[in-house]
Write a protein that holds these residues in place. Structure first.
Motif, short mmCIF file in Angstrom:
data_model
loop_
_atom_site.label_atom_id
_atom_site.label_comp_id
_atom_site.label_asym_id
_atom_site.label_seq_id
_atom_site.Cartn_x
_atom_site.Cartn_y
_atom_site.Cartn_z
N VAL A 60 -9.94 -19.91 -1.11
CA VAL A 60 -9.28 -18.82 -0.39
C VAL A 60 -9.73 -17.49 -0.97
N ALA A 61 -9.83 -16.46 -0.11
CA ALA A 61 -10.07 -15.10 -0.57
C ALA A 61 -8.73 -14.43 -0.85
N HIS A 62 -8.56 -13.93 -2.06
CA HIS A 62 -7.30 -13.29 -2.47
C HIS A 62 -7.51 -11.78 -2.48
N LEU A 63 -6.88 -11.10 -1.53
CA LEU A 63 -7.06 -9.66 -1.32
C LEU A 63 -5.83 -8.91 -1.79
N ILE A 64 -6.02 -7.99 -2.74
CA ILE A 64 -4.92 -7.19 -3.28
C ILE A 64 -4.91 -5.84 -2.59
N HIS A 65 -3.84 -5.58 -1.86
CA HIS A 65 -3.70 -4.31 -1.14
C HIS A 65 -2.99 -3.32 -2.05
N ALA A 66 -3.79 -2.56 -2.81
CA ALA A 66 -3.22 -1.72 -3.86
C ALA A 66 -4.30 -0.85 -4.47
N PRO A 67 -3.93 0.08 -5.34
CA PRO A 67 -4.94 0.76 -6.17
C PRO A 67 -5.67 -0.24 -7.05
N THR A 93 -10.05 -6.14 -3.45
CA THR A 93 -8.96 -5.16 -3.42
C THR A 93 -9.31 -4.06 -2.43
N THR A 94 -8.28 -3.49 -1.81
CA THR A 94 -8.50 -2.37 -0.90
C THR A 94 -8.73 -1.07 -1.65
N ASP A 95 -8.42 -1.04 -2.95
CA ASP A 95 -8.70 0.12 -3.80
C ASP A 95 -8.15 1.41 -3.19
N LEU A 96 -6.86 1.42 -2.93
CA LEU A 96 -6.24 2.61 -2.35
C LEU A 96 -6.33 3.79 -3.32
N THR A 97 -6.62 4.93 -2.77
CA THR A 97 -6.66 6.17 -3.56
C THR A 97 -5.46 7.03 -3.20
N GLU A 98 -5.29 8.12 -3.94
CA GLU A 98 -4.19 9.04 -3.64
C GLU A 98 -4.34 9.61 -2.23
N VAL A 133 2.95 0.01 -5.11
CA VAL A 133 2.56 1.23 -4.39
C VAL A 133 2.62 1.01 -2.88
N THR A 134 1.97 -0.03 -2.39
CA THR A 134 1.91 -0.24 -0.94
C THR A 134 3.24 -0.68 -0.36
N ALA A 135 4.09 -1.32 -1.16
CA ALA A 135 5.42 -1.67 -0.68
C ALA A 135 6.29 -0.43 -0.58
N LEU A 136 6.16 0.47 -1.54
CA LEU A 136 7.00 1.67 -1.55
C LEU A 136 6.62 2.65 -0.44
N ILE A 137 5.33 2.70 -0.08
CA ILE A 137 4.94 3.63 0.99
C ILE A 137 5.17 3.02 2.37
N GLY A 138 5.57 1.75 2.40
CA GLY A 138 6.00 1.15 3.67
C GLY A 138 4.91 0.52 4.50
N ASP A 139 3.76 0.17 3.92
CA ASP A 139 2.72 -0.51 4.70
C ASP A 139 3.25 -1.86 5.18
N ASP A 140 3.12 -2.12 6.47
CA ASP A 140 3.61 -3.36 7.07
C ASP A 140 2.49 -4.40 7.02
N ILE A 141 2.37 -5.10 5.89
CA ILE A 141 1.26 -6.04 5.75
C ILE A 141 1.45 -7.26 6.64
N GLU A 142 2.69 -7.61 6.95
CA GLU A 142 2.91 -8.77 7.83
C GLU A 142 2.36 -8.49 9.23
#
Length: 496
Positions: A60-67, A93-98, A133-142
């Motif tokens: 499986v590919a494990h993708l981290i949606h975060a900085p 990782t999506t490597d989110l920036t500011e 980070v991504t949970a607090l900003i409200g990204d709807d990953i589902e």
């Protein structure tokens, strides 16, 4: 977020846990995890716990949606091994920036990352993990995962366990919930049989499960899914057709075992593959559960024959170590299932347990330790580094078995140390694993380096000043002293 809150409450209300059943409704809602201190990871956050359970699924590919730091700090945190696919070793990782956070680009970047992984690697599934980070900003990953699954035609599984929701152990359970909601039962196997089992909570550290699987193969028992050690997505998706299950680490996936029993009538028991007696008992219980589910009772006789054969071989190998290790004192600074299973295994060959930590152990684990040791004085919830050092430096133990974080305490106390946690390099499960564990303890205790490091250093010893040396402080006398000192040998130093 409301669905995540409901999921957490459901995980806390665990009826399969004897301790939890004895609580009142209010205490049950609070769960078993201690509250986290702000800014502290408490041995790992929920995201870390979810990664521990799911990352060993190797194809499986494990993708981290975060900085970037969230993935960098959690990657490869277990010594799990794979017999085939290596995709799980690739870090995504999506490597989110500011700027992404401020501009609200998180969901779009996540969808793009899923598409790139699909096109470049073609995995059977992609697991997506949000973090704080991504949970607090409200990204709807589902929602993103549902859309991506429809668009790209492969399972995209949201693992909703951001770090701030709780401890590592809670993350373990939330990972099990993700498997129940999105993976297990989604594929129907065409080869289901009466001898199929699941192994839950086995991580295949250093390839440990590969020492146990051949025993099951000889009995004709097929491991439908080992979750998560050396697992494949398809096997886990078909895991609902197993006839029985063994729970190796109940603190991690007890909710998974219970709900699979409720939904698909898969009975389970908790056991251990550490030590000769526990390995034999685990094989017996697996066979007995299969017979109850309709397997031919003749498997019970074959199991006893296999146990007798393997035990005889193991005891013969261990006989050579017993005179060297009998009476040796071991201090165990670990937790969970190892806090009692390793204790039992070592006592089988005459090793004395002077202390064992139960910091990460369940109430059931602690009761097992009390039954084995018959003495509560050797059980400690946690021991400060200063106390560990004092115990070892006073020679109250001949060796310490622990994880890598406390190895330096033993080394400072000039005491042998052996790693038995996830970073270890040797497998200790099954009959052969028990022999290997004893061999490593013997090598560590009798290593000649310990006799050498315990001797006083030459510069801590006073040279034997000879009587013929002049007592004056003249330049000639000083030169004479230097010459005499340079000509001495190790035997000339007092106390060395």
């Amino acid at each position: 977020m409301s669905s995540l809150r409901a999921k957490i409450q459901d995980v806390f209300n665990e009826p399969a846990c004897e301790q939890n059943r004895g609580k009142d409704a209010k205490a049950r809602k609070e769960g078993c995890s201690k509250p986290l201190t702000p800014g502290a990871a408490a041995g790992g956050c929920a995201f870390d716990g979810a990664k521990i359970v799911l990352q060993p699924i190797t194809d499986v590919a494990h993708l981290i949606h975060a900085p970037l730091a969230c993935e960098g700090n959690s990657w490869d945190n277990r010594g799990a091994a794979s017999s085939g696919p290596t995709l799980w070793r690739t870090s995504f990782t999506t490597d989110l920036t500011e700027l992404d956070v401020v501009m609200g680009q998180g969901e779009r970047k996540l969808f793009k990352a899923i598409r790139e992984i699909k096109e470049a690697y073609g995995p059977p599934a992609i697991f997506v993990y949000p973090t704080c980070v991504t949970a607090l900003i409200g990204d709807d990953i589902e929602a993103v995962c549902r859309r991506a699954a429809e668009k790209f035609g492969l399972p995209v599984v949201p693992v909703n366990a951001p770090g701030f929701v709780g401890s590592k152990n809670l993350g373990n359970k939330l990972a099990g919930e993700a498997l129940l909601d999105h993976v297990i039962g989604t594929v129907e196997p065409d080869d289901a049989g009466p001898y199929d089992i699941n192994i839950l909570g086995e991580f295949n550290l250093s390839g440990e499960f590969w020492l146990v699987k051949p025993l099951l193969d000889r009995l004709g028992i097929r491991v439908r899914a080992c979750i998560p050690g050396d697992a494949r997505y398809f096997d886990i998706a078909c895991a609902h057709r197993a006839r029985a299950a063994m729970m190796v680490c109940s603190t991690a996936l007890i909710n998974l075992a219970r709900k699979m029993e409720q939904r698909w009538d898969i009975p389970f028991f908790e056991g251990s593959f550490y030590g000769i007696t526990d390995t034999s008992e685990a094989l017996r219980q697996i066979s007995q559960l299969l017979v109850k589910k309709g397997a031919d009772p003749e498997i019970l006789g074959r199991t006893e024959a296999l146990i007798a054969e393997e035990e005889a071989i193991a005891w013969k190998k261990l006989a050579a170590y017993r005179p060297r290790l009998e009476g040796k004192r071991v201090l165990l600074n670990t937790g969970g299932v190892k806090s009692w299973s390793v204790v039992h295994a070592l006592m089988e060959i005459g090793i004395e347990i002077v202390g064992t930590s139960v910091k990460k152990s369940t109430v059931e684990d602690k009761e097992r330790i009390k039954q084995i040791l018959k003495d509560d004085n050797h059980i400690f919830e946690q021991m400060a580094p200063r106390e560990l050092y004092a115990m070892l430096s006073e020679h109250k133990a001949d060796i310490m078995l622990s994880g890598g974080r406390t190895q330096f305490i033993a080394l400072k106390a000039k005491t042998p140390w052996l790693d038995i946690n996830q970073e270890r390099q040797h497998p200790y499960a099954g009959y052969d694993g028990m022999v290997e564990l004893v061999r490593q303890i013997d090598l560590a205790i009798h290593n000649p380096i310990w006799r050498q490091v315990r001797e006083p250093a030459p510069w801590d010893c006073q040279p034997a000043v000879r009587e013929e040396l002049p007592s004056t402080k003249s330049e000639t006398a000083t030169l004479h002293v230097v010459q005499e000192f340079a000509g001495t040998t190790a035997g000339d130093f007092g106390g060395c």
